[in-house]
Design a protein around this motif. Structure first.
Motif, PDB file in Angstrom:
ATOM      1  N   THR A  98     -36.551  30.015   1.290  1.00 57.53           N
ATOM      2  CA  THR A  98     -36.463  28.769   0.947  1.00 57.53           C
ATOM      3  C   THR A  98     -37.174  28.434  -0.360  1.00 57.53           C
ATOM      4  O   THR A  98     -37.800  29.810  -0.878  1.00 57.53           O
ATOM      5  CB  THR A  98     -37.506  27.663   1.792  1.00 57.53           C
ATOM      6  N   VAL A  99     -36.996  27.709  -1.166  1.00 58.55           N
ATOM      7  CA  VAL A  99     -37.577  27.301  -2.742  1.00 58.55           C
ATOM      8  C   VAL A  99     -37.798  25.693  -2.511  1.00 58.55           C
ATOM      9  O   VAL A  99     -37.034  24.833  -2.305  1.00 58.55           O
ATOM     10  CB  VAL A  99     -36.682  27.583  -3.833  1.00 58.55           C
ATOM     11  N   ASP A 100     -39.231  25.674  -2.565  1.00 60.44           N
ATOM     12  CA  ASP A 100     -39.507  24.401  -2.228  1.00 60.44           C
ATOM     13  C   ASP A 100     -39.172  23.625  -0.868  1.00 60.44           C
ATOM     14  O   ASP A 100     -39.220  24.366   0.025  1.00 60.44           O
ATOM     15  CB  ASP A 100     -39.591  23.182  -3.226  1.00 60.44           C
ATOM     16  N   ARG A 101     -38.568  22.613  -0.939  1.00 60.13           N
ATOM     17  CA  ARG A 101     -37.834  21.896   0.419  1.00 60.13           C
ATOM     18  C   ARG A 101     -36.338  22.468   0.347  1.00 60.13           C
ATOM     19  O   ARG A 101     -35.644  22.037   1.622  1.00 60.13           O
ATOM     20  CB  ARG A 101     -37.859  20.440   0.381  1.00 60.13           C
ATOM     21  N   PHE A 102     -35.657  23.378  -0.427  1.00 63.93           N
ATOM     22  CA  PHE A 102     -34.461  23.667  -0.229  1.00 63.93           C
ATOM     23  C   PHE A 102     -34.374  24.813   0.224  1.00 63.93           C
ATOM     24  O   PHE A 102     -35.227  25.929   0.005  1.00 63.93           O
ATOM     25  CB  PHE A 102     -33.677  23.712  -1.599  1.00 63.93           C
ATOM     26  N   THR A 103     -33.064  25.122   1.338  1.00 64.19           N
ATOM     27  CA  THR A 103     -32.932  26.432   2.135  1.00 64.19           C
ATOM     28  C   THR A 103     -31.878  27.386   1.526  1.00 64.19           C
ATOM     29  O   THR A 103     -31.032  26.705   1.227  1.00 64.19           O
ATOM     30  CB  THR A 103     -32.845  26.030   3.606  1.00 64.19           C
TER      31      THR A 103
END
Length: 309
Positions: A98-103
């Motif tokens: 993940t990066v921040d809220r993105f999978t």
């Protein structure tokens, strides 16, 4: 203290030409006179070791233990994050999850979210599998990168039905099948019993009973009791807890029959010893006198029966 500071300030304005410089010096003198140097030391100490950018909360855990089939939550507490990003990386294959809220992985069991007012970016792993165990990296996009590592430990409960895999009982007896689940951090939400694929229900009083007990911190026991067993109670019995593997046994209800005799009777492909010898003796008739062949066959059959006894 206040009087000292005021007097020094007034004097500095009255007698000094560059008032700004004198004012600053007098203030410093006031601080030194009042505390003997302690306040000055404290002022310097206040600005020592402060973080000017993101940093990890030192109290954040580095080990998480969870049970197979449950959800795991890996916390990463980052202070003063500002406009930087937080990424989660699986160390065994360097896969960015993940990066921040993105999978960034096709496995939708992984998800990251920010717990409001706690500065904590948490990686959620749903329905944990044994292969999920290992180290995970929480990375902040500073230059150079900052990393915090958390180890995920997965506990795999053990399940077994006590006793032999084949159980032999007489008709009318009472049977107890005890299913024991150990190394279980959480008690199963349910434990179902199945008889030849059909769920066993407590539908008849004094016929079937199911008990579930938490015997220790990590041990759960489910007991299936069958009263007054009948031949139709024979078959496969399976203990199936929620989110865990199952265990099975075979129950044989005998009507006055010895287990060994029952097992021998099952194998219909096995020839009867006496008749095998008789057929062998009859086969001799093709190349010997019939009376001799019959005598040999009967002798072999009789000898076989004596040995069987």
């Amino acid at each position: 203290m206040t009087v000292c500071c005021v007097l020094l300030t007034v004097l500095s304005f009255k007698f000094c030409t560059p008032c700004e410089h004198s004012y600053l010096l007098d203030l410093l003198a006031c601080v030194v006179v009042f505390s003997g140097g302690e306040a000055a030391h404290t002022a310097v100490k206040r600005f020592t070791g402060l973080y000017t950018g993101p940093y990890f909360d030192p109290t954040t855990t580095t080990n998480i233990t969870t049970q197979l089939g449950t959800h795991a939550y890996l916390p990463c507490k980052v202070k003063q994050l500002g406009n930087k990003s937080v990424s989660w990386i699986r160390k065994r294959d360097a896969h960015i999850l993940t990066v921040d809220r993105f999978t960034f992985i096709a496995d939708d069991r992984f998800q990251a979210f920010l717990v409001e007012n706690t500065d904590t970016w948490t990686l959620q792993v749903k329905y944990v599998q044994a292969r999920d165990a290992g180290e995970y990296e929480c990375q902040v996009s500073t230059e150079p990168k900052m990393s915090h590592f958390i180890t995920l430990n997965v506990v795999v409960p053990k399940i077994e039905i006590l006793g032999e895999s084949d159980i032999f009982v007489k008709t009318g007896s009472t049977v107890q099948l005890k299913c024991v689940i150990t190394q279980s951090l959480e008690e199963p939400a349910y434990i179902f019993w199945y008889h030849d694929g059909n769920r066993v229900l407590k539908y008849e009083e004094n016929a079937i009973d199911i008990k579930i007990e938490r015997e220790a911190t990590q041990t759960t026991v489910s007991t299936l009791v069958i009263y007054n067993t009948r031949s139709e109670d024979s078959g496969n019995y399976t203990c199936s807890p929620s989110n865990l593997d199952s265990a099975s046994v075979l129950l044989h209800v005998l009507n006055g029959e010895h287990p060994a005799a029952m097992q021998r009777g099952k194998n219909s492909a096995s020839p009867i010893p006496a008749w095998s010898h008789l057929s062998m003796g009859l086969g001799l008739a093709a190349c010997t006198p019939p009376r001799f062949a019959i005598a040999v066959a009967l002798s072999l059959a009789a000898l076989s029966e004596l040995l069987a006894c």
